[in-house]
Design a protein around this motif. Structure first.
Motif, PDB file in Angstrom:
ATOM      1  N   ALA A   1      51.508 -60.315 -82.535  1.00  0.00           N
ATOM      2  CA  ALA A   1      50.597 -60.695 -81.504  1.00  0.00           C
ATOM      3  C   ALA A   1      50.732 -62.292 -81.108  1.00  0.00           C
ATOM      4  O   ALA A   1      50.517 -62.526 -79.864  1.00  0.00           O
ATOM      5  CB  ALA A   1      49.233 -60.590 -82.125  1.00  0.00           C
ATOM      6  N   GLY A   2      50.981 -63.134 -82.119  1.00  0.00           N
ATOM      7  CA  GLY A   2      50.967 -64.466 -81.833  1.00  0.00           C
ATOM      8  C   GLY A   2      52.363 -64.921 -81.033  1.00  0.00           C
ATOM      9  O   GLY A   2      52.112 -65.478 -79.985  1.00  0.00           O
ATOM     10  N   LEU A   3      53.293 -64.089 -81.253  1.00  0.00           N
ATOM     11  CA  LEU A   3      54.740 -64.420 -80.371  1.00  0.00           C
ATOM     12  C   LEU A   3      54.547 -63.890 -79.017  1.00  0.00           C
ATOM     13  O   LEU A   3      55.003 -64.390 -77.984  1.00  0.00           O
ATOM     14  CB  LEU A   3      55.575 -63.814 -81.080  1.00  0.00           C
ATOM     15  N   LEU A   4      53.891 -62.531 -78.847  1.00  0.00           N
ATOM     16  CA  LEU A   4      53.870 -61.880 -77.593  1.00  0.00           C
ATOM     17  C   LEU A   4      52.750 -62.915 -76.789  1.00  0.00           C
ATOM     18  O   LEU A   4      52.923 -62.887 -75.424  1.00  0.00           O
ATOM     19  CB  LEU A   4      53.345 -60.805 -77.949  1.00  0.00           C
ATOM     20  N   SER A   5      51.581 -63.302 -77.336  1.00  0.00           N
ATOM     21  CA  SER A   5      50.704 -64.293 -76.466  1.00  0.00           C
ATOM     22  C   SER A   5      51.340 -65.560 -76.155  1.00  0.00           C
ATOM     23  O   SER A   5      51.408 -65.765 -74.969  1.00  0.00           O
ATOM     24  CB  SER A   5      49.418 -64.384 -77.574  1.00  0.00           C
ATOM     25  N   VAL A   6      52.392 -66.156 -76.921  1.00  0.00           N
ATOM     26  CA  VAL A   6      52.883 -67.355 -76.618  1.00  0.00           C
ATOM     27  C   VAL A   6      53.852 -66.911 -75.447  1.00  0.00           C
ATOM     28  O   VAL A   6      53.946 -67.699 -74.474  1.00  0.00           O
ATOM     29  CB  VAL A   6      53.726 -67.891 -77.574  1.00  0.00           C
ATOM     30  N   ALA A   7      54.574 -65.773 -75.437  1.00  0.00           N
ATOM     31  CA  ALA A   7      55.695 -65.548 -74.501  1.00  0.00           C
ATOM     32  C   ALA A   7      54.752 -65.102 -73.103  1.00  0.00           C
ATOM     33  O   ALA A   7      55.164 -65.378 -72.081  1.00  0.00           O
ATOM     34  CB  ALA A   7      56.210 -64.162 -74.820  1.00  0.00           C
ATOM     35  N   THR A   8      53.441 -64.412 -73.173  1.00  0.00           N
ATOM     36  CA  THR A   8      52.749 -64.101 -72.294  1.00  0.00           C
ATOM     37  C   THR A   8      52.466 -65.511 -71.458  1.00  0.00           C
ATOM     38  O   THR A   8      52.445 -65.472 -70.255  1.00  0.00           O
ATOM     39  CB  THR A   8      51.594 -63.326 -72.388  1.00  0.00           C
ATOM     40  N   LEU A   9      51.767 -66.352 -72.016  1.00  0.00           N
ATOM     41  CA  LEU A   9      51.375 -67.632 -71.529  1.00  0.00           C
ATOM     42  C   LEU A   9      52.843 -68.296 -70.652  1.00  0.00           C
ATOM     43  O   LEU A   9      52.327 -68.789 -69.852  1.00  0.00           O
ATOM     44  CB  LEU A   9      50.906 -68.547 -72.616  1.00  0.00           C
ATOM     45  N   ALA A  10      53.701 -68.208 -71.408  1.00  0.00           N
ATOM     46  CA  ALA A  10      54.978 -68.863 -70.896  1.00  0.00           C
ATOM     47  C   ALA A  10      55.436 -68.068 -69.656  1.00  0.00           C
ATOM     48  O   ALA A  10      56.010 -68.750 -68.809  1.00  0.00           O
ATOM     49  CB  ALA A  10      56.217 -69.013 -71.984  1.00  0.00           C
ATOM     50  N   ASN A  11      55.111 -66.696 -69.270  1.00  0.00           N
ATOM     51  CA  ASN A  11      55.538 -66.334 -68.321  1.00  0.00           C
ATOM     52  C   ASN A  11      54.686 -66.138 -67.268  1.00  0.00           C
ATOM     53  O   ASN A  11      54.832 -65.985 -66.061  1.00  0.00           O
ATOM     54  CB  ASN A  11      55.929 -64.581 -68.530  1.00  0.00           C
ATOM     55  N   LEU A  12      53.498 -66.579 -67.577  1.00  0.00           N
ATOM     56  CA  LEU A  12      52.293 -66.551 -66.613  1.00  0.00           C
ATOM     57  C   LEU A  12      52.523 -67.588 -65.376  1.00  0.00           C
ATOM     58  O   LEU A  12      52.281 -67.314 -64.281  1.00  0.00           O
ATOM     59  CB  LEU A  12      51.276 -66.674 -67.439  1.00  0.00           C
ATOM     60  N   VAL A  13      52.889 -68.826 -65.972  1.00  0.00           N
ATOM     61  CA  VAL A  13      53.047 -69.627 -64.637  1.00  0.00           C
ATOM     62  C   VAL A  13      54.219 -69.227 -63.502  1.00  0.00           C
ATOM     63  O   VAL A  13      53.931 -69.515 -62.292  1.00  0.00           O
ATOM     64  CB  VAL A  13      53.374 -71.255 -65.365  1.00  0.00           C
ATOM     65  N   PRO A  14      55.411 -69.049 -64.128  1.00  0.00           N
ATOM     66  CA  PRO A  14      56.289 -68.602 -62.923  1.00  0.00           C
ATOM     67  C   PRO A  14      56.029 -67.492 -62.291  1.00  0.00           C
ATOM     68  O   PRO A  14      56.224 -67.122 -61.239  1.00  0.00           O
ATOM     69  CB  PRO A  14      57.663 -68.401 -63.963  1.00  0.00           C
ATOM     70  N   ALA A  15      55.408 -66.529 -63.015  1.00  0.00           N
ATOM     71  CA  ALA A  15      55.014 -65.194 -62.402  1.00  0.00           C
ATOM     72  C   ALA A  15      53.740 -65.569 -61.157  1.00  0.00           C
ATOM     73  O   ALA A  15      53.847 -65.069 -60.053  1.00  0.00           O
ATOM     74  CB  ALA A  15      54.425 -64.157 -63.260  1.00  0.00           C
ATOM     75  N   TRP A  16      52.986 -66.330 -61.528  1.00  0.00           N
ATOM     76  CA  TRP A  16      51.835 -66.854 -60.756  1.00  0.00           C
ATOM     77  C   TRP A  16      52.453 -67.424 -59.376  1.00  0.00           C
ATOM     78  O   TRP A  16      52.104 -67.260 -58.328  1.00  0.00           O
ATOM     79  CB  TRP A  16      50.856 -67.673 -61.373  1.00  0.00           C
ATOM     80  N   ARG A  17      53.350 -68.584 -59.786  1.00  0.00           N
ATOM     81  CA  ARG A  17      54.090 -69.036 -58.813  1.00  0.00           C
ATOM     82  C   ARG A  17      54.909 -68.106 -57.710  1.00  0.00           C
ATOM     83  O   ARG A  17      54.713 -68.428 -56.486  1.00  0.00           O
ATOM     84  CB  ARG A  17      54.931 -70.034 -59.121  1.00  0.00           C
ATOM     85  N   ALA A  18      55.550 -66.883 -58.324  1.00  0.00           N
ATOM     86  CA  ALA A  18      56.282 -66.071 -57.409  1.00  0.00           C
ATOM     87  C   ALA A  18      55.195 -65.269 -56.476  1.00  0.00           C
ATOM     88  O   ALA A  18      55.445 -65.115 -55.454  1.00  0.00           O
ATOM     89  CB  ALA A  18      56.967 -65.177 -58.393  1.00  0.00           C
ATOM     90  N   ALA A  19      54.002 -65.001 -57.181  1.00  0.00           N
ATOM     91  CA  ALA A  19      53.304 -64.216 -56.602  1.00  0.00           C
ATOM     92  C   ALA A  19      52.519 -65.015 -55.161  1.00  0.00           C
ATOM     93  O   ALA A  19      52.063 -64.546 -54.506  1.00  0.00           O
ATOM     94  CB  ALA A  19      51.899 -63.650 -57.429  1.00  0.00           C
ATOM     95  N   LYS A  20      52.711 -66.455 -55.510  1.00  0.00           N
ATOM     96  CA  LYS A  20      51.821 -67.151 -54.415  1.00  0.00           C
ATOM     97  C   LYS A  20      52.843 -67.626 -53.404  1.00  0.00           C
ATOM     98  O   LYS A  20      52.598 -68.431 -52.780  1.00  0.00           O
ATOM     99  CB  LYS A  20      51.126 -68.368 -55.036  1.00  0.00           C
TER     100      LYS A  20
END
Length: 160
Positions: A131-150
């Protein structure tokens, strides 16, 4: 207590007067310091992995700016772009976690004697690590994904 013991055994010598709790604390101090050190090294490793994963996903999104712009121009919702980028990034992370679990299972059998109170197949420890590793990966992916969506489709189509 000292008087009672001296009454029973007059030749008794007291070297240190301390509670059992403080003696246990002093005995476990090197082990706890080692555990803290391993924890800090693990946290630094997780931060470096998150930065690396962020860099790879951000680079991938930057290379696909035109494609994302076309998707947005023909009617794709920003939430769909967000899901697309997150799914691709988390699939890379899930593959890494799966490989890591296999390697860690092998290492756990070797280190089983050094782990006090944690069994080789402890579901809480394994679940927390995954769970810790996947949550770190989710946070790392969130910024580029948010930028792509905007992304603005007009600007994205003019890239290159």
């Amino acid at each position: 207590m000292r008087r009672t013991l001296l009454a029973l055994e007059p030749n008794l010598v007291f070297i240190e007067n301390q509670t059992l709790e403080s003696q246990v604390e002093a005995t476990l101090l090197p082990v706890r310091a080692g555990a803290w050190l391993v924890g800090v090294v693990g946290a630094v490793g997780a931060a470096l992995a998150a930065i690396g994963l962020y860099g790879v996903i951000a680079y991938s999104v930057a290379r696909r700016t035109r494609e994302i712009g076309i998707r947005l121009a023909i009617g794709s919702a920003p939430a769909g772009i967000l899901r697309l980028v997150m799914r691709q990034g988390l699939m890379v992370a899930a593959a890494g976690v799966a490989l890591g679990v296999l390697l860690a299972a092998g290492a756990a059998t070797v280190l089983a004697g050094a782990l006090y109170g944690v069994g080789v197949a402890d579901p809480v420890a394994w679940g927390a690590a995954i769970a810790g590793l996947l949550s770190v990966a989710t946070l790392a992916n969130l910024v580029p994904a948010w930028r792509a969506a905007k992304l603005n489709p007009i600007t994205a189509l003019r890239v290159e």
